[in-house]
Scaffold this motif. Structure first.
Motif, mmCIF file in Angstrom:
data_model
loop_
_atom_site.group_PDB
_atom_site.id
_atom_site.type_symbol
_atom_site.label_atom_id
_atom_site.label_comp_id
_atom_site.label_asym_id
_atom_site.label_seq_id
_atom_site.Cartn_x
_atom_site.Cartn_y
_atom_site.Cartn_z
ATOM 1 N N LEU A 12 -8.545 15.195 2.618
ATOM 2 C CA LEU A 12 -8.390 14.737 4.001
ATOM 3 C C LEU A 12 -6.942 14.435 4.351
ATOM 4 N N ASP A 13 -6.177 13.906 3.394
ATOM 5 C CA ASP A 13 -4.775 13.590 3.656
ATOM 6 C C ASP A 13 -3.850 14.798 3.458
ATOM 7 N N VAL A 14 -4.431 15.901 2.997
ATOM 8 C CA VAL A 14 -3.650 17.132 2.835
ATOM 9 C C VAL A 14 -3.791 17.995 4.082
ATOM 10 N N GLU A 15 -5.052 18.270 4.447
ATOM 11 C CA GLU A 15 -5.332 19.089 5.629
ATOM 12 C C GLU A 15 -6.784 18.872 6.021
ATOM 13 N N ARG A 16 -7.024 18.495 7.280
ATOM 14 C CA ARG A 16 -8.379 18.171 7.720
ATOM 15 C C ARG A 16 -9.338 19.338 7.532
ATOM 16 N N GLU A 17 -8.912 20.538 7.876
ATOM 17 C CA GLU A 17 -9.807 21.699 7.784
ATOM 18 C C GLU A 17 -10.173 21.992 6.331
ATOM 19 N N LEU A 18 -9.206 21.809 5.424
ATOM 20 C CA LEU A 18 -9.474 21.972 4.000
ATOM 21 C C LEU A 18 -10.564 21.002 3.573
ATOM 22 N N CYS A 19 -10.432 19.755 3.979
ATOM 23 C CA CYS A 19 -11.414 18.731 3.640
ATOM 24 C C CYS A 19 -12.789 19.096 4.184
ATOM 25 N N TYR A 20 -12.837 19.515 5.444
ATOM 26 C CA TYR A 20 -14.124 19.861 6.041
ATOM 27 C C TYR A 20 -14.799 21.010 5.293
ATOM 28 N N GLU A 21 -14.058 22.041 4.983
ATOM 29 C CA GLU A 21 -14.636 23.190 4.284
ATOM 30 C C GLU A 21 -15.126 22.802 2.895
ATOM 31 N N ASN A 22 -14.360 21.945 2.207
ATOM 32 C CA ASN A 22 -14.800 21.464 0.899
ATOM 33 C C ASN A 22 -16.089 20.652 1.027
ATOM 34 N N MET A 23 -16.116 19.796 2.033
ATOM 35 C CA MET A 23 -17.297 18.966 2.245
ATOM 36 C C MET A 23 -18.506 19.822 2.621
ATOM 37 N N ARG A 24 -18.291 20.838 3.407
ATOM 38 C CA ARG A 24 -19.385 21.724 3.814
ATOM 39 C C ARG A 24 -20.004 22.422 2.599
ATOM 40 N N LYS A 25 -19.177 22.816 1.649
ATOM 41 C CA LYS A 25 -19.692 23.450 0.427
ATOM 42 C C LYS A 25 -20.568 22.477 -0.359
ATOM 43 N N ILE A 26 -20.105 21.238 -0.454
ATOM 44 C CA ILE A 26 -20.843 20.227 -1.218
ATOM 45 C C ILE A 26 -22.177 19.905 -0.547
ATOM 46 N N VAL A 27 -22.145 19.634 0.761
ATOM 47 C CA VAL A 27 -23.370 19.276 1.470
ATOM 48 C C VAL A 27 -24.329 20.467 1.512
ATOM 49 N N GLY A 28 -23.779 21.668 1.639
ATOM 50 C CA GLY A 28 -24.618 22.866 1.613
ATOM 51 C C GLY A 28 -25.363 22.993 0.297
ATOM 52 N N ARG A 29 -24.667 22.724 -0.816
ATOM 53 C CA ARG A 29 -25.317 22.792 -2.127
ATOM 54 C C ARG A 29 -26.347 21.680 -2.262
ATOM 55 N N ALA A 30 -26.035 20.497 -1.760
ATOM 56 C CA ALA A 30 -26.995 19.393 -1.798
ATOM 57 C C ALA A 30 -28.256 19.753 -1.030
ATOM 58 N N ALA A 31 -28.093 20.380 0.130
ATOM 59 C CA ALA A 31 -29.247 20.795 0.938
ATOM 60 C C ALA A 31 -30.103 21.801 0.177
ATOM 61 N N GLU A 32 -29.460 22.734 -0.499
ATOM 62 C CA GLU A 32 -30.197 23.723 -1.293
ATOM 63 C C GLU A 32 -31.005 23.061 -2.401
ATOM 64 N N LEU A 33 -30.459 22.002 -2.971
ATOM 65 C CA LEU A 33 -31.103 21.311 -4.090
ATOM 66 C C LEU A 33 -32.021 20.175 -3.644
ATOM 67 N N GLY A 34 -32.121 19.979 -2.337
ATOM 68 C CA GLY A 34 -32.958 18.898 -1.822
ATOM 69 C C GLY A 34 -32.397 17.518 -2.085
ATOM 70 N N ASN A 35 -31.081 17.413 -2.106
ATOM 71 C CA ASN A 35 -30.439 16.137 -2.391
ATOM 72 C C ASN A 35 -29.664 15.639 -1.172
ATOM 73 N N PHE A 36 -28.950 14.556 -1.335
ATOM 74 C CA PHE A 36 -28.286 13.863 -0.229
ATOM 75 C C PHE A 36 -26.887 13.431 -0.658
ATOM 76 N N VAL A 37 -25.941 13.524 0.274
ATOM 77 C CA VAL A 37 -24.553 13.149 -0.002
ATOM 78 C C VAL A 37 -24.132 12.016 0.930
ATOM 79 N N ARG A 38 -23.572 10.957 0.351
ATOM 80 C CA ARG A 38 -23.072 9.833 1.125
ATOM 81 C C ARG A 38 -21.546 9.880 1.163
ATOM 82 N N ILE A 39 -20.978 9.920 2.360
ATOM 83 C CA ILE A 39 -19.525 9.849 2.505
ATOM 84 C C ILE A 39 -19.122 8.381 2.507
ATOM 85 N N ASP A 40 -18.447 7.940 1.453
ATOM 86 C CA ASP A 40 -17.966 6.562 1.402
ATOM 87 C C ASP A 40 -16.912 6.347 2.490
#
Length: 302
Positions: free
Chosen positions: A102-130
């Motif tokens: 997030l402190d490097v580049e917002r779009e980079l952060c979003y794309e990284n987060m999208r990959k993680i949440v996408g995988r969580a959705a596939e696995l039926g899991n949940f991600v909490r953003i602290d």
């Protein structure tokens, strides 16, 4: 607490953070950090599950300053989700957006987060953003909003009661799975309540607000008075136990955690792991005077 500002200041010291990675889990940290590897974290979660406790794991990471580090952290988060699925433990994932760039580049952060949440959705899991400090608050909520358009059930965040904006944020986030906390960072009087009594009052108020809206609510506190008041409120308002859970930190108040679970409430334990433990540990020392003696006992027992 007189030492609180000092520990919060030390938590942001990058030199000490780098040194801590070489020290290993010292100063009592191993009592509140599950280990340094994914296997360490899964072993800890299995033990918690055996006592009727569920968990959320956090691969600790701070001071990410490059795209490469952010991508590495993203990969580790995805591997953690896959380890949860492979081991069959009852557990979800917590993370910080600064870990993902997030402190490097917002779009980079979003794309990284999208990959993680996408995988969580596939696995039926949940991600909490602290939630991090106030400077990152609105950015976090903006990214959450964008992610929820695609993954409405797979991602949530945290609201801190000491911020003046908390009540409005709770209103705006009706229907979102939220963890509610008092707040752990040092913030200015311009943005945050400074009085402990007023923070406690606002904390209980936003808990009730989110519960009454019908939204899933994670009440993250070691404060037994708040816990008792939440239980009583839910009984009176006939709020089902399936709509909320209690959360506590790994290594603290184990007997109370197990007691709450035995009463039939969902009790989720926040399980941090990884080599980047220093900042997390310093913030825990800042929160309560008891934690300092806890750490000294751990250090002297070496």
């Amino acid at each position: 607490m007189v030492l609180r500002p000092m520990f919060l200041y030390l938590s942001k010291n990058k030199v000490l953070n780098r040194s801590a990675k070489r020290w290993g889990l010292r100063m009592g940290a191993k009592q509140i950090v599950a280990g340094v590897t994914i296997d360490d974290a899964m072993t800890a979660v299995k033990k918690l599950n055996e006592f009727g406790l569920v968990a959320t794991v956090d691969h600790l990471g701070e001071f990410i300053t490059s795209k490469e580090e952010a991508i590495e952290s993203t990969t580790y988060c995805i591997k953690t989700l896959e380890a949860i699925a492979d081991t069959g433990v009852t557990c979800n994932l917590s993370l910080k957006l600064t870990q993902l760039g997030l402190d490097v580049e917002r779009e980079l952060c979003y794309e990284n987060m999208r990959k993680i949440v996408g995988r969580a959705a596939e696995l039926g899991n949940f991600v909490r953003i602290d939630m991090e400090d106030f400077a990152h608050c609105q950015q976090t909520l903006d990214i959450l909003s964008t992610l929820r358009r695609e993954f409405p059930r797979s991602v949530g965040t945290v609201i801190q009661a000491y911020l003046y904006r908390a009540k409005q944020d709770i209103y705006d986030l009706k229907g979102v799975n939220l963890r509610l906390v008092k707040g752990a960072y040092k913030e200015s009087p311009q943005v945050a309540i400074q009085s402990k009594k007023q923070i406690d009052e606002n904390y209980l108020s936003i808990i009730k607000q989110h519960l009454k809206s019908g939204s899933y609510t994670a009440i993250a506190t070691h404060d037994h008075v708040i816990i008792q008041k939440v239980k009583a409120f839910c009984r009176v308002e006939k709020i089902p136990r399936s709509q909320f859970e209690f959360q506590m930190l790994y290594g603290f108040r184990k007997e109370l955690q197990e007691k709450i679970a035995a009463e039939g409430y969902t009790m989720r334990i926040y399980v941090p792991y990884g080599t980047d433990w220093y900042g997390y540990f310093m913030r825990r020392l800042a929160e309560r005077p008891q934690n300092v003696s806890f750490a000294l006992r751990g250090l002297l027992s070496k």
